[in-house]
Design a protein around this motif. Structure first.
Motif, PDB file in Angstrom:
ATOM      1  N   TYR A 230       0.886  -1.170   0.000  1.00 28.30           N
ATOM      2  CA  TYR A 230       0.000   0.000   0.000  1.00 28.30           C
ATOM      3  C   TYR A 230       0.917   1.212   0.000  1.00 28.30           C
ATOM      4  O   TYR A 230       1.421   1.597   1.059  1.00 28.30           O
TER       5      TYR A 230
ATOM      6  N   VAL B  12       3.950   1.281   2.336  1.00 29.08           N
ATOM      7  CA  VAL B  12       3.827   0.173   3.302  1.00 29.08           C
ATOM      8  C   VAL B  12       3.774  -1.172   2.580  1.00 29.08           C
ATOM      9  O   VAL B  12       2.940  -1.362   1.688  1.00 29.08           O
TER      10      VAL B  12
ATOM     11  N   ALA C 105       2.588  -4.582   3.253  1.00 31.20           N
ATOM     12  CA  ALA C 105       1.775  -5.296   4.245  1.00 31.20           C
ATOM     13  C   ALA C 105       2.140  -6.772   4.278  1.00 31.20           C
ATOM     14  O   ALA C 105       2.158  -7.401   5.337  1.00 31.20           O
TER      15      ALA C 105
ATOM     16  N   PRO D 233       1.899 -10.585  15.555  1.00 28.47           N
ATOM     17  CA  PRO D 233       1.401  -9.412  16.275  1.00 28.47           C
ATOM     18  C   PRO D 233       0.488  -8.557  15.389  1.00 28.47           C
ATOM     19  O   PRO D 233       0.435  -8.757  14.169  1.00 28.47           O
ATOM     20  N   ASN D 234      -0.221  -7.618  15.999  1.00 27.20           N
ATOM     21  CA  ASN D 234      -1.070  -6.717  15.223  1.00 27.20           C
ATOM     22  C   ASN D 234      -0.237  -6.010  14.167  1.00 27.20           C
ATOM     23  O   ASN D 234       0.887  -5.594  14.426  1.00 27.20           O
ATOM     24  N   GLY D 235      -0.803  -5.909  12.976  1.00 26.39           N
ATOM     25  CA  GLY D 235      -0.114  -5.227  11.888  1.00 26.39           C
ATOM     26  C   GLY D 235       0.861  -6.111  11.129  1.00 26.39           C
ATOM     27  O   GLY D 235       1.556  -5.650  10.222  1.00 26.39           O
ATOM     28  N   ALA D 236       0.921  -7.407  11.470  1.00 28.77           N
ATOM     29  CA  ALA D 236       1.900  -8.306  10.844  1.00 28.77           C
ATOM     30  C   ALA D 236       1.565  -8.623   9.383  1.00 28.77           C
ATOM     31  O   ALA D 236       2.445  -9.010   8.616  1.00 28.77           O
ATOM     32  N   GLY D 237       0.272  -8.498   9.023  1.00 29.25           N
ATOM     33  CA  GLY D 237      -0.122  -8.810   7.651  1.00 29.25           C
ATOM     34  C   GLY D 237      -1.079  -9.992   7.533  1.00 29.25           C
ATOM     35  O   GLY D 237      -1.356 -10.464   6.429  1.00 29.25           O
ATOM     36  N   LYS D 238      -1.625 -10.428   8.674  1.00 28.26           N
ATOM     37  CA  LYS D 238      -2.514 -11.591   8.673  1.00 28.26           C
ATOM     38  C   LYS D 238      -3.803 -11.318   7.886  1.00 28.26           C
ATOM     39  O   LYS D 238      -4.164 -12.082   6.994  1.00 28.26           O
ATOM     40  N   SER D 239      -4.498 -10.233   8.250  1.00 27.84           N
ATOM     41  CA  SER D 239      -5.772  -9.927   7.578  1.00 27.84           C
ATOM     42  C   SER D 239      -5.566  -9.716   6.090  1.00 27.84           C
ATOM     43  O   SER D 239      -6.367 -10.175   5.270  1.00 27.84           O
ATOM     44  N   THR D 240      -4.505  -9.020   5.750  1.00 26.12           N
ATOM     45  CA  THR D 240      -4.258  -8.739   4.326  1.00 26.12           C
ATOM     46  C   THR D 240      -4.066 -10.046   3.568  1.00 26.12           C
ATOM     47  O   THR D 240      -4.595 -10.213   2.460  1.00 26.12           O
TER      48      THR D 240
HETATM   49  P1  ADP Z   1      -2.825  -7.912  10.918  1.00 27.64           P
HETATM   50  O1  ADP Z   1      -4.065  -8.536  10.394  1.00 27.64           O
HETATM   51  O2  ADP Z   1      -1.724  -8.895  11.128  1.00 27.64           O
HETATM   52  O3  ADP Z   1      -3.061  -7.080  12.147  1.00 27.64           O
HETATM   53  P2  ADP Z   1      -2.965  -6.260   8.529  1.00 27.64           P
HETATM   54  O4  ADP Z   1      -2.919  -7.218   7.395  1.00 27.64           O
HETATM   55  O5  ADP Z   1      -4.287  -5.697   8.912  1.00 27.64           O
HETATM   56  O6  ADP Z   1      -2.254  -6.912   9.789  1.00 27.64           O
HETATM   57  O7  ADP Z   1      -2.008  -5.026   8.206  1.00 27.64           O
HETATM   58  C1  ADP Z   1      -0.652  -5.173   7.768  1.00 27.64           C
HETATM   59  C2  ADP Z   1      -0.066  -3.805   7.462  1.00 27.64           C
HETATM   60  O8  ADP Z   1      -0.686  -3.272   6.295  1.00 27.64           O
HETATM   61  C3  ADP Z   1      -0.246  -2.787   8.572  1.00 27.64           C
HETATM   62  O9  ADP Z   1       0.904  -1.957   8.585  1.00 27.64           O
HETATM   63  C4  ADP Z   1      -1.459  -2.019   8.106  1.00 27.64           C
HETATM   64  O10 ADP Z   1      -1.451  -0.718   8.625  1.00 27.64           O
HETATM   65  C5  ADP Z   1      -1.295  -2.022   6.591  1.00 27.64           C
HETATM   66  N1  ADP Z   1      -2.572  -1.968   5.856  1.00 27.64           N
HETATM   67  C6  ADP Z   1      -3.558  -2.911   5.892  1.00 27.64           C
HETATM   68  N2  ADP Z   1      -4.588  -2.541   5.099  1.00 27.64           N
HETATM   69  C7  ADP Z   1      -4.258  -1.347   4.557  1.00 27.64           C
HETATM   70  C8  ADP Z   1      -4.909  -0.446   3.645  1.00 27.64           C
HETATM   71  N3  ADP Z   1      -6.119  -0.712   3.129  1.00 27.64           N
HETATM   72  N4  ADP Z   1      -4.257   0.700   3.325  1.00 27.64           N
HETATM   73  C9  ADP Z   1      -3.032   0.964   3.822  1.00 27.64           C
HETATM   74  N5  ADP Z   1      -2.366   0.168   4.676  1.00 27.64           N
HETATM   75  C10 ADP Z   1      -2.963  -0.977   5.044  1.00 27.64           C
END
Ligand code: ADP
Length: 244
Positions: A12, A15, A17, A36-43
């Motif tokens: 992004y 960043v 992700a 940890p939070n922000g690791a990239g799991k959801s993405t």
């Molecule tokens: P997790 O699920 O492990 O907490 P995420 O996958 O949500 O992590 O996020 C991974 C990184 O990508 C973080 O730094 C987050 O801020 C960034 N990120 C996630 N979605 C977006 C987006 N739509 N736009 C910009 N940055 C994003």
């Protein structure tokens, strides 16, 4: 059915992700995506489910990307959080609407309500449900198509110990039935009780892929899957997470 992540990368802007992440998730076991939070799991999960387009690399369910599945609800059930419901409608109405849209017969609605133990509350408005009940309604929705694959993003978040234990038993049962189960979590203790295999992710990169016993063995070759201290030490060495 296998899940195949191949050199997945998502940027992004500045960043990154997720970076060059490859893994195969197998049926018949619970695989936890731990970081940890922000690791990239959801993405990563969202790329798998066709909700986020990879910058490069690919994610496949069986031998196809999500977008090419003929009947996605019959292949993969996704639980992406407890908040996607209209609070004024009943749980049963919500499930009926989703079932109809997916061409799934109405008889399946009562079956999935029963599976997640929501039958008694099915006629109540979702606005009156607890967080745990909404999480189970999301699970019911995911189960409508009786899919061989279940994917859930932080399903235990915010639940009380009883709700977490219920979910753990549910996902373990699904894996024992031969389903492919992939769950994300930032909470190590929960993963050690639920998962057979862990994918540890930190700052977008895969740091470890293997059984809990092999994770523990990175610290002490004699440690087994039940050695919580060794697993915590291993996790802390692999990630930027801080000790609880
Ligand atoms: P997790 O699920 O492990 O907490 P995420 O996958 O949500 O992590 O996020 C991974 C990184 O990508 C973080 O730094 C987050 O801020 C960034 N990120 C996630 N979605 C977006 C987006 N739509 N736009 C910009 N940055 C994003």
């Amino acid at each position: 059915m296998d899940l195949e992540l191949r050199a997945l990368t998502k940027r992004y802007g500045e960043v990154t992700a997720v970076e060059d992440l490859s893994a195969t998730v197998r049926p018949g076991q619970v695989t936890a995506f731990l970081g940890p939070n922000g690791a990239g799991k959801s993405t990563t999960l969202r790329m798998l489910l066709g909700l986020v387009r990879p910058t490069s690399g690919s994610a496949r369910i069986g031998d196809r990307p999500y977008a090419e599945l003929d009947a996605p609800r019959r292949v993969v059930g996704a639980v992406l959080g407890p908040d996607g419901f209209h609070r004024g409608r009943s749980g049963r109405d919500h499930l009926r609407t989703v079932a109809t849209a997916a061409g799934i017969g109405p008889g399946r609605v009562d079956e999935v309500l029963d599976l997640v133990e929501l039958t008694d509350a099915a006629g109540r408005r979702v606005g009156t449900y607890s967080l745990g009940m909404r999480q189970r309604l999301g699970l019911a929705c995911a189960l409508l198509g009786d899919p061989p694959v279940l994917v859930a993003d932080e399903p235990a978040n915010g639940l009380d110990p009883e709700g977490i234990a219920w979910l753990r038993d549910f996902f373990r049962g699904a894996a024992a039935d031969g389903r492919t189960v992939l769950l994300s979590s930032h909470f190590l203790a929960e993963v050690t009780r639920t998962a057979d295999r862990v994918l540890v992710i930190d700052r977008g990169r895969l740091r470890f892929d293997g059984s809990l016993a092999s994770l523990a063995a990175t610290v002490d070759p004699e440690a087994g899957a039940g050695d919580a201290a060794a697993i915590e030490t291993a996790f802390l060495r692999l990630t930027t997470a801080v000790a609880a």
